[in-house]
Each structure stands twice: as C-alpha cells, then as structure tokens.
Design a protein around this motif. Structure first.
Motif, PDB file in Angstrom:
ATOM      1  N   CYS A  22       0.830  -1.200   0.000  1.00 31.85           N
ATOM      2  CA  CYS A  22       0.000   0.000   0.000  1.00 31.85           C
ATOM      3  C   CYS A  22       0.867   1.252   0.000  1.00 31.85           C
ATOM      4  O   CYS A  22       1.953   1.264   0.557  1.00 31.85           O
ATOM      5  CB  CYS A  22      -0.887   0.034   1.235  1.00 31.85           C
ATOM      6  SG  CYS A  22      -1.998  -1.355   1.367  1.00 31.85           S
ATOM      7  N   LYS A  42      -4.108   6.496   6.273  1.00 27.90           N
ATOM      8  CA  LYS A  42      -4.981   6.240   5.130  1.00 27.90           C
ATOM      9  C   LYS A  42      -4.065   5.738   4.023  1.00 27.90           C
ATOM     10  O   LYS A  42      -3.065   6.372   3.689  1.00 27.90           O
ATOM     11  CB  LYS A  42      -5.684   7.509   4.666  1.00 27.90           C
ATOM     12  CG  LYS A  42      -6.722   8.006   5.618  1.00 27.90           C
ATOM     13  CD  LYS A  42      -7.413   9.236   5.072  1.00 27.90           C
ATOM     14  CE  LYS A  42      -8.354   9.820   6.102  1.00 27.90           C
ATOM     15  NZ  LYS A  42      -8.945  11.085   5.652  1.00 27.90           N
ATOM     16  N   ASN A  45      -4.180   0.627  -1.780  1.00 30.86           N
ATOM     17  CA  ASN A  45      -3.588  -0.631  -2.213  1.00 30.86           C
ATOM     18  C   ASN A  45      -3.046  -0.444  -3.629  1.00 30.86           C
ATOM     19  O   ASN A  45      -3.762   0.007  -4.520  1.00 30.86           O
ATOM     20  CB  ASN A  45      -4.637  -1.749  -2.183  1.00 30.86           C
ATOM     21  CG  ASN A  45      -4.046  -3.108  -2.410  1.00 30.86           C
ATOM     22  OD1 ASN A  45      -3.221  -3.299  -3.287  1.00 30.86           O
ATOM     23  ND2 ASN A  45      -4.483  -4.065  -1.613  1.00 30.86           N
ATOM     24  N   LYS A  51      -8.853   1.953  -1.218  1.00 30.14           N
ATOM     25  CA  LYS A  51      -8.362   2.794  -0.136  1.00 30.14           C
ATOM     26  C   LYS A  51      -8.849   2.237   1.194  1.00 30.14           C
ATOM     27  O   LYS A  51      -9.972   1.744   1.297  1.00 30.14           O
ATOM     28  CB  LYS A  51      -8.839   4.229  -0.304  1.00 30.14           C
ATOM     29  CG  LYS A  51      -8.239   4.899  -1.518  1.00 30.14           C
ATOM     30  CD  LYS A  51      -8.714   6.316  -1.660  1.00 30.14           C
ATOM     31  CE  LYS A  51      -8.121   6.925  -2.923  1.00 30.14           C
ATOM     32  NZ  LYS A  51      -8.632   8.278  -3.164  1.00 30.14           N
ATOM     33  N   SER A  52      -7.978   2.314   2.213  1.00 26.47           N
ATOM     34  CA  SER A  52      -8.352   1.798   3.530  1.00 26.47           C
ATOM     35  C   SER A  52      -7.718   2.653   4.615  1.00 26.47           C
ATOM     36  O   SER A  52      -6.817   3.445   4.356  1.00 26.47           O
ATOM     37  CB  SER A  52      -7.911   0.343   3.679  1.00 26.47           C
ATOM     38  OG  SER A  52      -6.511   0.254   3.594  1.00 26.47           O
ATOM     39  N   LYS A  53      -8.217   2.474   5.843  1.00 28.11           N
ATOM     40  CA  LYS A  53      -7.672   3.162   7.013  1.00 28.11           C
ATOM     41  C   LYS A  53      -7.164   2.103   7.973  1.00 28.11           C
ATOM     42  O   LYS A  53      -7.765   1.035   8.098  1.00 28.11           O
ATOM     43  CB  LYS A  53      -8.745   4.008   7.691  1.00 28.11           C
ATOM     44  CG  LYS A  53      -9.280   5.120   6.836  1.00 28.11           C
ATOM     45  CD  LYS A  53     -10.378   5.875   7.558  1.00 28.11           C
ATOM     46  CE  LYS A  53     -10.987   6.930   6.640  1.00 28.11           C
ATOM     47  NZ  LYS A  53     -12.083   7.630   7.295  1.00 28.11           N
ATOM     48  N   ASP A  54      -6.062   2.410   8.679  1.00 29.53           N
ATOM     49  CA  ASP A  54      -5.491   1.452   9.615  1.00 29.53           C
ATOM     50  C   ASP A  54      -4.755   2.223  10.703  1.00 29.53           C
ATOM     51  O   ASP A  54      -4.340   3.361  10.495  1.00 29.53           O
ATOM     52  CB  ASP A  54      -4.530   0.513   8.890  1.00 29.53           C
ATOM     53  CG  ASP A  54      -4.244  -0.747   9.684  1.00 29.53           C
ATOM     54  OD1 ASP A  54      -4.875  -0.960  10.736  1.00 29.53           O
ATOM     55  OD2 ASP A  54      -3.378  -1.512   9.240  1.00 29.53           O
TER      56      ASP A  54
END
Length: 70
Positions: A22, A42, A45, A51-54
């Motif tokens: 990512c 934020k 990939n 899009k993702s949040k972690d």
C-alpha cells in the motif's frame, strides 16, 4: 526493503501491511490520554486501488518498498 517503526511513516511511502502493498496517502500521529501512541494511516492498495484506514502502533514494523522524494 527496510523495516520501519510507526514513527517513520510519511506521506508517499509504499509499505507492506498484512501482506498487502500500500501507498500512504495521509497519516496522523495520535497520542491518546491513556495507552500507547500510534499512527492513524490512510492507504491505497497498489494492486487493486482500494483505499483503507489502519492504525499502526510502534510495536509493528512494516517493510518499505519506496520512499517518495519531497
């Protein structure tokens, strides 16, 4: 590939998180009143564009593939 701590996360770097490659879009260092500090990230990939949040704590180390020039 170099391993980094959560404090080394910056916009534009490409990292591996949970086996997914990512690129970091945005990050925020969070120091809650109780508990350990962490980085809210934020990410996008690289493979499929999702899009993702972690949240990444200092105990986690990830692999850096590329550092963006700023």
């Amino acid at each position: 590939m170099a391993k980094v701590s959560a404090g080394d996360i910056r916009n534009g770097i490409t990292i591996e998180v949970d086996g997914k490659v990512c690129q970091v879009i945005d990050f925020m260092h969070v120091k809650p009143g109780k508990g350990a500090a962490f980085v809210r990230v934020k990410m996008k990939n690289i493979i499929n564009g999702v899009k993702s949040k972690d949240n990444i704590w200092n105990v986690n180390t990830e692999k850096v593939y590329h550092e963006a020039k700023s």
